[in-house]
Design a protein around this motif. Sequence first.
Motif, PDB file in Angstrom:
ATOM      1  N   ASN A   1       0.857  -1.179   0.000  1.00 36.85           N
ATOM      2  CA  ASN A   1       0.000   0.000   0.000  1.00 36.85           C
ATOM      3  C   ASN A   1       0.898   1.236   0.000  1.00 36.85           C
ATOM      4  O   ASN A   1       1.529   1.566   1.001  1.00 36.85           O
ATOM      5  CB  ASN A   1      -0.905  -0.012   1.232  1.00 36.85           C
ATOM      6  N   TRP A   2       0.922   1.933  -1.134  1.00 39.41           N
ATOM      7  CA  TRP A   2       1.877   3.026  -1.287  1.00 39.41           C
ATOM      8  C   TRP A   2       1.538   4.227  -0.419  1.00 39.41           C
ATOM      9  O   TRP A   2       2.413   5.045  -0.103  1.00 39.41           O
ATOM     10  CB  TRP A   2       1.964   3.448  -2.756  1.00 39.41           C
ATOM     11  N   TRP A   3       0.294   4.379  -0.024  1.00 37.66           N
ATOM     12  CA  TRP A   3      -0.045   5.508   0.843  1.00 37.66           C
ATOM     13  C   TRP A   3       0.633   5.366   2.211  1.00 37.66           C
ATOM     14  O   TRP A   3       1.099   6.344   2.801  1.00 37.66           O
ATOM     15  CB  TRP A   3      -1.559   5.611   0.997  1.00 37.66           C
ATOM     16  N   TRP A   4       0.676   4.126   2.714  1.00 32.76           N
ATOM     17  CA  TRP A   4       1.366   3.910   3.987  1.00 32.76           C
ATOM     18  C   TRP A   4       2.878   4.131   3.829  1.00 32.76           C
ATOM     19  O   TRP A   4       3.554   4.639   4.745  1.00 32.76           O
ATOM     20  CB  TRP A   4       1.116   2.491   4.499  1.00 32.76           C
ATOM     21  N   ALA A   5       3.421   3.769   2.658  1.00 32.43           N
ATOM     22  CA  ALA A   5       4.846   4.004   2.416  1.00 32.43           C
ATOM     23  C   ALA A   5       5.165   5.496   2.396  1.00 32.43           C
ATOM     24  O   ALA A   5       6.169   5.946   2.970  1.00 32.43           O
ATOM     25  CB  ALA A   5       5.265   3.347   1.101  1.00 32.43           C
ATOM     26  N   LEU A   6       4.287   6.286   1.725  1.00 33.84           N
ATOM     27  CA  LEU A   6       4.507   7.741   1.709  1.00 33.84           C
ATOM     28  C   LEU A   6       4.362   8.331   3.116  1.00 33.84           C
ATOM     29  O   LEU A   6       5.098   9.259   3.485  1.00 33.84           O
ATOM     30  CB  LEU A   6       3.512   8.396   0.750  1.00 33.84           C
ATOM     31  N   ALA A   7       3.439   7.784   3.880  1.00 37.01           N
ATOM     32  CA  ALA A   7       3.297   8.263   5.266  1.00 37.01           C
ATOM     33  C   ALA A   7       4.560   7.951   6.075  1.00 37.01           C
ATOM     34  O   ALA A   7       5.029   8.773   6.873  1.00 37.01           O
ATOM     35  CB  ALA A   7       2.072   7.609   5.911  1.00 37.01           C
ATOM     36  N   GLY A   8       5.114   6.753   5.858  1.00 32.45           N
ATOM     37  CA  GLY A   8       6.355   6.415   6.551  1.00 32.45           C
ATOM     38  C   GLY A   8       7.502   7.335   6.160  1.00 32.45           C
ATOM     39  O   GLY A   8       8.330   7.713   7.008  1.00 32.45           O
ATOM     40  N   LEU A   9       7.553   7.728   4.874  1.00 30.68           N
ATOM     41  CA  LEU A   9       8.597   8.646   4.428  1.00 30.68           C
ATOM     42  C   LEU A   9       8.445  10.012   5.084  1.00 30.68           C
ATOM     43  O   LEU A   9       9.423  10.622   5.533  1.00 30.68           O
ATOM     44  CB  LEU A   9       8.554   8.777   2.904  1.00 30.68           C
ATOM     45  N   ALA A  10       7.205  10.497   5.148  1.00 25.46           N
ATOM     46  CA  ALA A  10       6.970  11.799   5.775  1.00 25.46           C
ATOM     47  C   ALA A  10       7.296  11.754   7.266  1.00 25.46           C
ATOM     48  O   ALA A  10       7.867  12.701   7.821  1.00 25.46           O
ATOM     49  CB  ALA A  10       5.522  12.219   5.549  1.00 25.46           C
ATOM     50  N   ILE A  11       6.922  10.650   7.908  1.00 27.54           N
ATOM     51  CA  ILE A  11       7.195  10.529   9.344  1.00 27.54           C
ATOM     52  C   ILE A  11       8.692  10.449   9.614  1.00 27.54           C
ATOM     53  O   ILE A  11       9.202  11.038  10.569  1.00 27.54           O
ATOM     54  CB  ILE A  11       6.472   9.286   9.909  1.00 27.54           C
ATOM     55  N   SER A  12       9.418   9.727   8.729  1.00 25.85           N
ATOM     56  CA  SER A  12      10.868   9.600   8.952  1.00 25.85           C
ATOM     57  C   SER A  12      11.577  10.947   8.847  1.00 25.85           C
ATOM     58  O   SER A  12      12.642  11.146   9.444  1.00 25.85           O
ATOM     59  CB  SER A  12      11.465   8.617   7.945  1.00 25.85           C
ATOM     60  N   ALA A  13      10.975  11.893   8.086  1.00 20.84           N
ATOM     61  CA  ALA A  13      11.589  13.223   7.975  1.00 20.84           C
ATOM     62  C   ALA A  13      11.562  13.972   9.294  1.00 20.84           C
ATOM     63  O   ALA A  13      12.393  14.858   9.534  1.00 20.84           O
ATOM     64  CB  ALA A  13      10.879  14.030   6.885  1.00 20.84           C
ATOM     65  N   THR A  14      10.584  13.631  10.157  1.00 21.77           N
ATOM     66  CA  THR A  14      10.530  14.324  11.457  1.00 21.77           C
ATOM     67  C   THR A  14      11.723  13.989  12.338  1.00 21.77           C
ATOM     68  O   THR A  14      12.030  14.736  13.268  1.00 21.77           O
ATOM     69  CB  THR A  14       9.232  13.945  12.188  1.00 21.77           C
ATOM     70  N   LYS A  15      12.381  12.864  12.062  1.00 25.30           N
ATOM     71  CA  LYS A  15      13.581  12.510  12.828  1.00 25.30           C
ATOM     72  C   LYS A  15      14.632  13.599  12.717  1.00 25.30           C
ATOM     73  O   LYS A  15      15.274  13.972  13.713  1.00 25.30           O
ATOM     74  CB  LYS A  15      14.177  11.194  12.321  1.00 25.30           C
ATOM     75  N   TYR A  16      14.842  14.111  11.524  1.00 27.06           N
ATOM     76  CA  TYR A  16      15.899  15.099  11.311  1.00 27.06           C
ATOM     77  C   TYR A  16      15.547  16.435  11.936  1.00 27.06           C
ATOM     78  O   TYR A  16      16.417  17.145  12.450  1.00 27.06           O
ATOM     79  CB  TYR A  16      16.164  15.244   9.807  1.00 27.06           C
ATOM     80  N   VAL A  17      14.244  16.770  11.915  1.00 28.69           N
ATOM     81  CA  VAL A  17      13.814  18.008  12.583  1.00 28.69           C
ATOM     82  C   VAL A  17      14.021  17.885  14.087  1.00 28.69           C
ATOM     83  O   VAL A  17      14.507  18.805  14.748  1.00 28.69           O
ATOM     84  CB  VAL A  17      12.344  18.314  12.248  1.00 28.69           C
ATOM     85  N   GLY A  18      13.685  16.712  14.641  1.00 27.44           N
ATOM     86  CA  GLY A  18      13.868  16.517  16.077  1.00 27.44           C
ATOM     87  C   GLY A  18      15.325  16.525  16.476  1.00 27.44           C
ATOM     88  O   GLY A  18      15.713  17.148  17.480  1.00 27.44           O
ATOM     89  N   ALA A  19      16.176  15.851  15.696  1.00 25.53           N
ATOM     90  CA  ALA A  19      17.615  15.841  16.011  1.00 25.53           C
ATOM     91  C   ALA A  19      18.205  17.235  15.897  1.00 25.53           C
ATOM     92  O   ALA A  19      19.043  17.645  16.726  1.00 25.53           O
ATOM     93  CB  ALA A  19      18.346  14.881  15.081  1.00 25.53           C
ATOM     94  N   ALA A  20      17.764  18.000  14.877  1.00 27.53           N
ATOM     95  CA  ALA A  20      18.257  19.372  14.726  1.00 27.53           C
ATOM     96  C   ALA A  20      17.806  20.246  15.888  1.00 27.53           C
ATOM     97  O   ALA A  20      18.578  21.070  16.401  1.00 27.53           O
ATOM     98  CB  ALA A  20      17.772  19.945  13.396  1.00 27.53           C
ATOM     99  N   ALA A  21      16.561  20.068  16.327  1.00 24.69           N
ATOM    100  CA  ALA A  21      16.069  20.872  17.448  1.00 24.69           C
ATOM    101  C   ALA A  21      16.849  20.564  18.726  1.00 24.69           C
ATOM    102  O   ALA A  21      17.211  21.474  19.490  1.00 24.69           O
ATOM    103  CB  ALA A  21      14.575  20.600  17.651  1.00 24.69           C
ATOM    104  N   ALA A  22      17.131  19.279  18.968  1.00 26.63           N
ATOM    105  CA  ALA A  22      17.884  18.912  20.166  1.00 26.63           C
ATOM    106  C   ALA A  22      19.292  19.496  20.136  1.00 26.63           C
ATOM    107  O   ALA A  22      19.773  20.066  21.126  1.00 26.63           O
ATOM    108  CB  ALA A  22      17.935  17.390  20.298  1.00 26.63           C
ATOM    109  N   LEU A  23      19.972  19.387  18.998  1.00 18.77           N
ATOM    110  CA  LEU A  23      21.337  19.913  18.912  1.00 18.77           C
ATOM    111  C   LEU A  23      21.337  21.437  18.943  1.00 18.77           C
ATOM    112  O   LEU A  23      22.251  22.055  19.505  1.00 18.77           O
ATOM    113  CB  LEU A  23      22.007  19.399  17.630  1.00 18.77           C
ATOM    114  N   TRP A  24      20.336  22.040  18.353  1.00 15.92           N
ATOM    115  CA  TRP A  24      20.208  23.508  18.373  1.00 15.92           C
ATOM    116  C   TRP A  24      20.066  24.016  19.802  1.00 15.92           C
ATOM    117  O   TRP A  24      20.689  25.006  20.192  1.00 15.92           O
ATOM    118  CB  TRP A  24      19.017  23.923  17.534  1.00 15.92           C
ATOM    119  N   ALA A  25      19.262  23.331  20.600  1.00 13.12           N
ATOM    120  CA  ALA A  25      19.094  23.723  21.998  1.00 13.12           C
ATOM    121  C   ALA A  25      20.362  23.456  22.798  1.00 13.12           C
ATOM    122  O   ALA A  25      20.729  24.236  23.684  1.00 13.12           O
ATOM    123  CB  ALA A  25      17.911  22.976  22.607  1.00 13.12           C
ATOM    124  N   CYS A  26      21.077  22.349  22.498  1.00 16.80           N
ATOM    125  CA  CYS A  26      22.341  22.064  23.192  1.00 16.80           C
ATOM    126  C   CYS A  26      23.398  23.110  22.880  1.00 16.80           C
ATOM    127  O   CYS A  26      24.256  23.401  23.719  1.00 16.80           O
ATOM    128  CB  CYS A  26      22.857  20.677  22.793  1.00 16.80           C
TER     129      CYS A  26
END
Length: 792
Positions: free
Chosen positions: A521-546
């Motif tokens: 089901n490609w819709w779930w695959a696209l959702a997984g891709l979008a969700i995985s992008a939040t990892k980089y935003v979260g890691a950037a926010a943590a390092l930015w605050a550090c």
Amino acid sequence: MRVDGRNITVSGSLLQPLTRRTNDILRLALATLFLTVVIVSSLVTRNEWTALERSIAGIVGVLTPTQSNLVYLFYGIAILALPFVILIGLIVTRHWRLLGAYAAAGIIAILALSVTGNGITPPRWQLDLSGRLDSVLSQFLDDPRWIAMLAAVLTVSGPWLPARWRNWWWALLLAFVPIHLVVSAVVPARSILGLAVGWLVGALVVLISGTPALEVPLDDAVRALTRRGFLVSELAVLRPAGPGPLMMSATSENHEGGTAVVEMYGPHQRSGGVLNQFWRKVRLRETETAPLQASMRRAVEHRALMAIAVGDLGLANCAPIAVADLNRGWTLYAHHPARGASLNAAVQTVPVDRTWEALRMLHSHRISHGDLRATQLTADDANVLFGGFTHAEYGCSDTHLQADVAQMLVTTTNLYGPAEAVRAAIDAFGEDAVLMASRRLTKPAVPSRVRASVADFKAITSAAREEVKKQTGTDEIQSETITRFNRNQIIQLVLLVALVYVAYPFISSVPVFFSELRTANWWWALAGLAISATKYVGAAAALWACASGLISFWKLTLMQVANTFAATTTPAGVGGLALSTRFLQKGGLGALRATTAVALQQSVQVMTHVGLLIFFSAFAGASADLSRFVPSSTVLYLIAGAALGVIGVVLLVPKARRWLTVELRPRIKEVIEDFVLLAKEPWRLALIVLGCATTTLGAALALWASIEAFGGDTSFVTVTIVTMVGQTLASAAPTPGGVGAVEAALIGGLAAFGVPAAVAVPSVLLYRILTCWLPVFFGWPIMRWLSKSGAL
């Protein structure tokens, strides 16, 4: 010593240390190549080779059975006695120190061929003469361990024994090949392997133990000096031969000055000299290297000619007396003693301007020195003179002149201080020349001999560069690239090779994976891709605050994508940590502050990861068996014992304690201080924890979406536990990016919670594409762009 009817007094030890010659290095390389050829040929062409041997044996095997047995018998006796004859030869020639190397080579060669899949199989040699004698001898002739032992001890003993003995013994050993053919037998393949292994073992032992130096031809040296009108009456050893020449002081009653310095170079006393020159040619740009010296004779002659050329300018502290070829491959270079005192001792009386003025005069005649250490400079009546000239060049390029100025900056900064040294350099050469030369104040550009002559090379070059910027009004000095391949290119090449390596197991699974994609089901695959992008935003926010918000947030987010490439292509994510630290340093943070920020983020990430694992395990514990994820008590005891052992080693070893107190303690202290400050800033602490949690939960959501894409049915809590276990293995696995270990852990974890293999395998592969491989291929161009823009 008596030479041509005259008695000459010789004082000092002429005993030379063991040397490691270029021949020893080449012997080891050839032995390794020979062993490789033997192994490859035996695997690839063994059947054809056996047929060829049989056909040759049928042609040359003209002996009758009785004659063949006699030849086999006599040769077997000779081969059996050969190692004992070699040993007796060493004892007769009193090479006692070689006995240990002799025994080590023989034992290692036998052990190397005694290792089998079932352990070590000892030789079963016996001299029971109750049967046929040729049967007794065949156990030695056909056993590769005996052939290997003979080749090893003969290789080790050869350099110490007369050439005639050595040649006859090698001929006797290698005769087993034609003798096997003459008696109509096939040469055993394992015997050839034994010969190759023995030669390699012997070459390695020779390289470690060293080979004897040649006898010093003192009488020939005295005659060479006599032909130049220097009648030697006394010789005194100043420095024994070793990596450098044998240096002696010669006294004469009929020559002006009365004394001379005699340097005698053996044929192998610059061990590896040709290899070092070749490596410099390969590693450095063409303009950085001098022409190759084909022999020791040419190198000594070049030095003498340069001394004459510089002496004509009145800038040489010595003059040559004689250069001559001697017996046994030795070369003589005799010169007058150096005039004046070393510059180290004359700093108080010789102004720094005189040093730079002498170098300017040398350069005005297009002569470079190439070795401007303080020990090569002397002062005579306030005039600075040059010595050495081993690396000097006549008619040199601008590159060599700039290298001279850089070396003189290092030496004079060390002796006079950066302000005086740079001022004198600018007065002599001008601002542009000094600014250009200061680009070479780096470790690769300054030769190791010059770096070793100062106490703290890094501090001296930093002070000199800062002073050049100050006195020339320059904002930044760009380092000169002197190598054919700079550090960034090498790192990028290694990363690309590592990427191909880690991608290979994935590529092998691509056909099966693509066959399963038809049902996804490609819709779930696209959702997984979008969700995985939040990892980089979260890691950037943590390092930015550090980093206390001192870095651009959107560039930091892009850096996290590039970080995926660096972390995936290096074991345990080391490249990702280094890239983050480098980015923060380029952003304006100091080295210690950047390291502390990265360490703080990693510490909070670990604590958040453990906290989430405990939290979700409590929910899943009632419905799933988690015992398979918990190591056994034996493993826990082993881990605890290893940890205590590491602590004990750190406490007992002085260097380890010093590293702990000097290097690690300040960083731990910084991290603790940052934790204290975080406790006083709740919003900053919350942002770091939230960013770290987003990184972990984003990966779990991406795996959960991948499972749903293939029709799986499992809870998010279960997927979160499996994902966190996989991330833990990724950080501990020795493979880059945890390839292999992560996939196995995720598939096994999902199977433990009841997910069918038909769903788990493609789901994990899709998850790895979304969270690992796509970011890796996007991360490469992003990392290059950040590097070109100066952010890395």
